[in-house]
Design a protein around this motif. Structure first.
Motif, PDB file in Angstrom:
ATOM      1  N   PHE A  78      13.510   8.053  -4.116  1.00 24.59           N
ATOM      2  CA  PHE A  78      14.174   9.187  -3.477  1.00 24.59           C
ATOM      3  C   PHE A  78      14.225   8.930  -1.971  1.00 24.59           C
ATOM      4  N   ALA A  79      13.613   9.756  -1.151  1.00 18.19           N
ATOM      5  CA  ALA A  79      13.665   9.571   0.298  1.00 18.19           C
ATOM      6  C   ALA A  79      12.435   8.860   0.839  1.00 18.19           C
ATOM      7  N   HIS A  80      11.490   8.540  -0.020  1.00 16.76           N
ATOM      8  CA  HIS A  80      10.232   7.911   0.416  1.00 16.76           C
ATOM      9  C   HIS A  80      10.356   6.394   0.386  1.00 16.76           C
ATOM     10  N   LYS A  81      10.193   5.762   1.551  1.00 19.34           N
ATOM     11  CA  LYS A  81      10.236   4.303   1.650  1.00 19.34           C
ATOM     12  C   LYS A  81       8.884   3.816   2.165  1.00 19.34           C
ATOM     13  N   THR A  82       8.384   2.765   1.557  1.00 23.06           N
ATOM     14  CA  THR A  82       7.121   2.172   1.995  1.00 23.06           C
ATOM     15  C   THR A  82       7.017   0.762   1.428  1.00 23.06           C
ATOM     16  N   ASP A  83       5.939   0.094   1.742  1.00 27.57           N
ATOM     17  CA  ASP A  83       5.627  -1.193   1.134  1.00 27.57           C
ATOM     18  C   ASP A  83       4.507  -0.973   0.131  1.00 27.57           C
ATOM     19  N   VAL A  84       4.548  -1.703  -0.972  1.00 31.16           N
ATOM     20  CA  VAL A  84       3.564  -1.503  -2.037  1.00 31.16           C
ATOM     21  C   VAL A  84       3.002  -2.846  -2.504  1.00 31.16           C
ATOM     22  N   TYR A  85       1.875  -2.744  -3.186  1.00 30.14           N
ATOM     23  CA  TYR A  85       1.297  -3.861  -3.928  1.00 30.14           C
ATOM     24  C   TYR A  85       1.381  -3.519  -5.408  1.00 30.14           C
ATOM     25  N   TYR A  86       1.693  -4.509  -6.238  1.00 28.16           N
ATOM     26  CA  TYR A  86       1.671  -4.357  -7.680  1.00 28.16           C
ATOM     27  C   TYR A  86       0.394  -4.990  -8.201  1.00 28.16           C
ATOM     28  N   GLY A  87      -0.214  -4.351  -9.197  1.00 23.70           N
ATOM     29  CA  GLY A  87      -1.438  -4.897  -9.766  1.00 23.70           C
ATOM     30  C   GLY A  87      -1.610  -4.460 -11.198  1.00 23.70           C
ATOM     31  N   GLY A  88      -2.698  -4.912 -11.800  1.00 21.88           N
ATOM     32  CA  GLY A  88      -2.952  -4.567 -13.185  1.00 21.88           C
ATOM     33  C   GLY A  88      -4.425  -4.656 -13.541  1.00 21.88           C
ATOM     34  N   ILE A  89      -4.781  -3.941 -14.594  1.00 23.07           N
ATOM     35  CA  ILE A  89      -6.143  -3.886 -15.120  1.00 23.07           C
ATOM     36  C   ILE A  89      -6.039  -4.047 -16.632  1.00 23.07           C
ATOM     37  N   SER A  90      -6.961  -4.792 -17.215  1.00 22.92           N
ATOM     38  CA  SER A  90      -7.014  -4.881 -18.678  1.00 22.92           C
ATOM     39  C   SER A  90      -8.430  -4.577 -19.138  1.00 22.92           C
ATOM     40  N   ARG A  91      -8.504  -3.876 -20.260  1.00 25.19           N
ATOM     41  CA  ARG A  91      -9.806  -3.533 -20.842  1.00 25.19           C
ATOM     42  C   ARG A  91      -9.626  -3.254 -22.327  1.00 25.19           C
ATOM     43  N   LYS A  96      -9.150  -2.868 -29.070  1.00 24.26           N
ATOM     44  CA  LYS A  96      -7.857  -3.485 -28.777  1.00 24.26           C
ATOM     45  C   LYS A  96      -7.732  -3.672 -27.270  1.00 24.26           C
ATOM     46  N   LEU A  97      -7.170  -4.797 -26.865  1.00 25.71           N
ATOM     47  CA  LEU A  97      -6.953  -5.059 -25.449  1.00 25.71           C
ATOM     48  C   LEU A  97      -5.783  -4.210 -24.956  1.00 25.71           C
ATOM     49  N   VAL A  98      -6.041  -3.395 -23.959  1.00 23.87           N
ATOM     50  CA  VAL A  98      -5.032  -2.511 -23.381  1.00 23.87           C
ATOM     51  C   VAL A  98      -4.844  -2.909 -21.923  1.00 23.87           C
ATOM     52  N   ALA A 106       0.739   0.212   0.346  1.00 26.78           N
ATOM     53  CA  ALA A 106       0.073  -0.835   1.128  1.00 26.78           C
ATOM     54  C   ALA A 106      -0.592  -0.285   2.390  1.00 26.78           C
ATOM     55  N   TYR A 107      -0.188   0.895   2.862  1.00 32.24           N
ATOM     56  CA  TYR A 107      -0.721   1.433   4.110  1.00 32.24           C
ATOM     57  C   TYR A 107      -1.828   2.458   3.890  1.00 32.24           C
ATOM     58  N   SER A 108      -1.701   3.265   2.845  1.00 34.08           N
ATOM     59  CA  SER A 108      -2.726   4.286   2.599  1.00 34.08           C
ATOM     60  C   SER A 108      -3.686   3.881   1.487  1.00 34.08           C
ATOM     61  N   GLY A 109      -3.261   2.976   0.628  1.00 35.43           N
ATOM     62  CA  GLY A 109      -4.090   2.561  -0.500  1.00 35.43           C
ATOM     63  C   GLY A 109      -4.005   3.491  -1.686  1.00 35.43           C
ATOM     64  N   SER A 110      -3.236   4.549  -1.586  1.00 35.44           N
ATOM     65  CA  SER A 110      -3.137   5.503  -2.694  1.00 35.44           C
ATOM     66  C   SER A 110      -2.284   4.927  -3.822  1.00 35.44           C
ATOM     67  N   ILE A 111      -2.630   5.323  -5.034  1.00 39.69           N
ATOM     68  CA  ILE A 111      -1.906   4.869  -6.218  1.00 39.69           C
ATOM     69  C   ILE A 111      -0.645   5.717  -6.362  1.00 39.69           C
ATOM     70  N   ILE A 112       0.490   5.064  -6.342  1.00 40.29           N
ATOM     71  CA  ILE A 112       1.761   5.765  -6.487  1.00 40.29           C
ATOM     72  C   ILE A 112       2.085   5.989  -7.954  1.00 40.29           C
ATOM     73  N   ASP A 113       1.825   4.964  -8.765  1.00 44.50           N
ATOM     74  CA  ASP A 113       2.112   5.078 -10.191  1.00 44.50           C
ATOM     75  C   ASP A 113       1.152   4.177 -10.962  1.00 44.50           C
ATOM     76  N   ILE A 114       0.793   4.618 -12.139  1.00 46.58           N
ATOM     77  CA  ILE A 114      -0.031   3.807 -13.033  1.00 46.58           C
ATOM     78  C   ILE A 114       0.464   4.068 -14.452  1.00 46.58           C
ATOM     79  N   TYR A 115       0.625   3.009 -15.210  1.00 50.06           N
ATOM     80  CA  TYR A 115       1.178   3.165 -16.560  1.00 50.06           C
ATOM     81  C   TYR A 115       0.580   2.111 -17.483  1.00 50.06           C
ATOM     82  N   ARG A 116       0.545   2.489 -18.746  1.00 51.68           N
ATOM     83  CA  ARG A 116       0.022   1.602 -19.785  1.00 51.68           C
ATOM     84  C   ARG A 116       1.143   0.690 -20.271  1.00 51.68           C
ATOM     85  N   VAL A 117       0.828  -0.583 -20.413  1.00 53.61           N
ATOM     86  CA  VAL A 117       1.834  -1.565 -20.838  1.00 53.61           C
ATOM     87  C   VAL A 117       1.733  -1.781 -22.335  1.00 53.61           C
TER      88      VAL A 117
END
Length: 117
Positions: A78-91, A96-98, A106-117
């Motif tokens: 939408f109107a929010h522009k920033t730089d981000v890092y992509y990452g992942g976690i498995s457990r 079952k491996l999820v 990248a500037y605040s460290g807050s999680i913008i989105d998290i989803y299960r693959v």
């Protein structure tokens, strides 16, 4: 030959002291504002963001693996522009491996989105 006359602090007038205090206060505020602007535009380290995400996931159980891209990527929603890092976690969940992927600011460290693959 040349005699220098040392001025004592008491020889300055109250107007000179007032002017000096105003100038010092101005430069102090200018320094605070420039530091705030500098730290606002400084990106966090990707490894530090990954440590925070892993710490939150560890509250719910053990981890099998994790990763994060070390390069910032421009991101817009939408109107929010920033730089981000992509990452992942498995457990393992219910034997079952999820895998989860996340997007972190990248500037605040807050999680913008998290989803299960």
């Amino acid at each position: 030959m040349f005699q220098s006359k040392k001025m004592k602090w008491s020889h300055y007038s109250s107007q000179e002291w007032t002017l000096l205090s105003i100038v010092l206060a101005f430069f102090f505020l200018l320094g605070m504002l420039s530091f705030k602007q500098y730290s606002k535009n400084k990106a966090l380290k990707a490894d530090d963001i990954l440590k925070d995400v892993k710490k939150e996931f560890l509250k719910e159980g053990t981890l099998d693996g994790s990763w994060i891209e070390l390069t910032k990527v421009p991101w817009k929603k939408f109107a929010h522009k920033t730089d981000v890092y992509y990452g992942g976690i498995s457990r393992y969940e219910d034997y079952k491996l999820v895998q989860y992927e996340f997007i972190a600011d990248a500037y605040s460290g807050s999680i913008i989105d998290i989803y299960r693959v």
